[in-house]
Design a protein around this motif. Structure first.
Motif, PDB file in Angstrom:
ATOM      1  N   GLU A 224      -8.866  23.252  -7.340  1.00 32.51           N
ATOM      2  CA  GLU A 224      -8.597  22.278  -8.402  1.00 32.51           C
ATOM      3  C   GLU A 224      -7.476  21.331  -8.003  1.00 32.51           C
ATOM      4  N   SER A 225      -6.468  21.875  -7.310  1.00 29.64           N
ATOM      5  CA  SER A 225      -5.335  21.052  -6.898  1.00 29.64           C
ATOM      6  C   SER A 225      -5.745  19.982  -5.897  1.00 29.64           C
ATOM      7  N   ILE A 226      -6.521  20.354  -4.886  1.00 26.90           N
ATOM      8  CA  ILE A 226      -6.874  19.378  -3.860  1.00 26.90           C
ATOM      9  C   ILE A 226      -7.917  18.391  -4.372  1.00 26.90           C
ATOM     10  N   VAL A 227      -8.798  18.800  -5.263  1.00 33.08           N
ATOM     11  CA  VAL A 227      -9.756  17.862  -5.857  1.00 33.08           C
ATOM     12  C   VAL A 227      -9.011  16.791  -6.653  1.00 33.08           C
ATOM     13  N   ALA A 228      -8.022  17.225  -7.437  1.00 35.43           N
ATOM     14  CA  ALA A 228      -7.225  16.262  -8.204  1.00 35.43           C
ATOM     15  C   ALA A 228      -6.483  15.301  -7.273  1.00 35.43           C
ATOM     16  N   TYR A 229      -5.951  15.811  -6.161  1.00 42.63           N
ATOM     17  CA  TYR A 229      -5.224  14.973  -5.205  1.00 42.63           C
ATOM     18  C   TYR A 229      -6.163  13.980  -4.533  1.00 42.63           C
ATOM     19  N   VAL A 234      -4.625   7.490  -1.768  1.00 46.31           N
ATOM     20  CA  VAL A 234      -5.274   6.367  -1.109  1.00 46.31           C
ATOM     21  C   VAL A 234      -4.845   6.323   0.355  1.00 46.31           C
ATOM     22  N   ALA A 235      -5.806   6.195   1.256  1.00 47.11           N
ATOM     23  CA  ALA A 235      -5.541   6.026   2.680  1.00 47.11           C
ATOM     24  C   ALA A 235      -6.472   4.959   3.227  1.00 47.11           C
ATOM     25  N   TYR A 239      -9.697   5.842  -1.734  1.00 49.66           N
ATOM     26  CA  TYR A 239      -9.336   7.194  -2.149  1.00 49.66           C
ATOM     27  C   TYR A 239      -9.865   8.173  -1.102  1.00 49.66           C
ATOM     28  N   ILE A 240      -9.056   9.155  -0.730  1.00 50.03           N
ATOM     29  CA  ILE A 240      -9.489  10.041   0.353  1.00 50.03           C
ATOM     30  C   ILE A 240     -10.714  10.857  -0.049  1.00 50.03           C
ATOM     31  N   GLY A 241     -10.921  11.031  -1.342  1.00 51.62           N
ATOM     32  CA  GLY A 241     -12.096  11.754  -1.786  1.00 51.62           C
ATOM     33  C   GLY A 241     -13.398  11.022  -1.518  1.00 51.62           C
ATOM     34  N   HIS A 304      -4.122  18.069   2.119  1.00 52.45           N
ATOM     35  CA  HIS A 304      -2.992  17.348   1.528  1.00 52.45           C
ATOM     36  C   HIS A 304      -2.254  16.512   2.564  1.00 52.45           C
ATOM     37  N   GLY A 305      -2.586  16.716   3.837  1.00 56.50           N
ATOM     38  CA  GLY A 305      -1.918  15.954   4.884  1.00 56.50           C
ATOM     39  C   GLY A 305      -0.489  16.418   5.092  1.00 56.50           C
ATOM     40  N   GLY A 306       0.348  15.509   5.551  1.00 56.66           N
ATOM     41  CA  GLY A 306       1.727  15.866   5.883  1.00 56.66           C
ATOM     42  C   GLY A 306       2.505  16.433   4.711  1.00 56.66           C
ATOM     43  N   ILE A 307       2.222  15.924   3.507  1.00 63.54           N
ATOM     44  CA  ILE A 307       2.991  16.396   2.352  1.00 63.54           C
ATOM     45  C   ILE A 307       2.732  17.876   2.077  1.00 63.54           C
TER      46      ILE A 307
END
Length: 345
Positions: A224-229, A234-235, A239-241, A304-307
């Protein structure tokens, strides 16, 4: 077989989820175990006594209901001794002890179960248990010891040791999972009480199912966390999704979650309704869910990438809980080997 929650189980889920959302949000998890949250969890919702028989002051619910609760505590990364106490209550279903079960049901006693064997001279226990789950927070330790008479329980009995009593030395360890502690417990002639013969079978299977339920919650919250992110990050102007590589990975994670949920629901049902099917169901639960939970938590962090690698982000908390849970009852290869043996493969 029932793989869908009943109306009562859905209401239990919503009650626990709502409580944890306000009493133990993720930012608070970083502070570790809060006795007040644990007291409220037991006082307002009565969760410590959920699977304790009614004759000892509990609700007398089954493992299916406990699985619903553990899924929510797993999703919230709840710190403290709830899982360890649930493990202890499950072990005591085959060796009921009025004093200890009543204390657990009332929320007065936080207990922990360790499967390492102690020595016992009839009144005092000795031995070193190197990694006791929430050993610093628990009030009572339950562990097996030789009975000395070769009788019931395969020649073993369950002992209860007061961890604040004499002859007990506890040392906090630095765990991988920062939200739930471990301790080395050394007993040197510590007063111990015999609870009864250690059950020969069934306890380990129920522990596997309970842990898988927590892992299911970790998986769900991580996804749920990564879907929301993915919907807001934006990259390169998108949107990365919307990127195919991210969408495919999220779909894979969702597939693992769906399979894990079916496995956990089936295993919990078997524990309550069809004990003959429990050994295979429990072995499958840890063989599949343990690894799948870690893979989902790992990919959740990577996407989530670097963060995701920073101390300030919650992704590493899910990653560490998933890895700690994966090996808590032995790595998945042990459960795969047991499943293969049970299926005569």
């Amino acid at each position: 077989m029932k793989l869908v929650l009943s109306e009562e189980q859905r209401e239990l889920r919503e009650a626990v989820r709502g409580f944890l959302r306000t009493a133990s949000p993720l930012p608070k998890v970083r502070d570790g175990y809060d006795p007040q949250v644990y007291a409220r969890l037991n006082g307002e919702l009565g969760l410590s006594g959920l699977i304790v028989p009614e004759e000892y002051g509990g609700a007398g619910a089954g493992l299916s209901e406990l699985a619903v609760v553990l899924e929510e505590t797993g999703a919230a990364l709840l710190p403290g001794p709830f899982l360890a106490t649930a493990f202890t209550a499950l072990a005591l279903t085959g060796t009921p002890d009025k004093e200890l079960l009543t204390g657990i049901a009332e929320g007065r006693v936080a207990a922990t179960l360790d499967q390492g064997e102690l020595s016992f001279d009839g009144s005092a226990a000795s031995g070193t248990l190197p990694r006791v789950l929430t050993g610093m927070e628990a009030d009572v330790l339950v562990a097996p010891a030789p009975s000395g008479d070769g009788g019931d329980g395969g020649g073993k009995v369950l002992l209860a040791v007061e961890l604040a009593g004499p002859g007990v030395r506890r040392t906090a360890l630095e765990p991988l999972d920062l939200t739930r502690g471990l301790a080395e417990v050394v007993l040197e002639g510590a007063p111990a009480r015999v609870l009864g013969p250690a059950p020969k079978t069934g306890v380990g299977d129920r522990l596997c199912v309970a842990l898988a339920a927590e892992q299911l919650g970790v998986m769900r919250a991580a996804l749920e966390s990564i879907v929301a992110y993915a919907k807001v990050r934006v990259a390169f102007g998108r949107y990365i999704g919307s990127y195919q590589g991210v969408k495919h990975k999220l779909a894979d994670m969702h597939g693992k979650l769906e399979q894990a949920e079916s496995i956990v629901r089936y295993a919990a049902w078997a524990a309550d309704e069809s004990p003959g099917e429990l050994p295979e169901a429990a072995a499958l639960a840890q063989a599949y869910v343990g690894r799948a939970c870690f893979e989902v938590a790992r990919d959740h962090l990577l996407l989530h990438g670097g963060i995701g690698y920073t101390w300030e982000h919650d992704a590493h908390l899910f990653y560490k809980r998933a890895k700690a849970d994966e090996v808590l009852l032995g790595p998945p290869r042990i459960h795969r080997a047991r499943l293969a043996h049970l299926l005569e493969l």
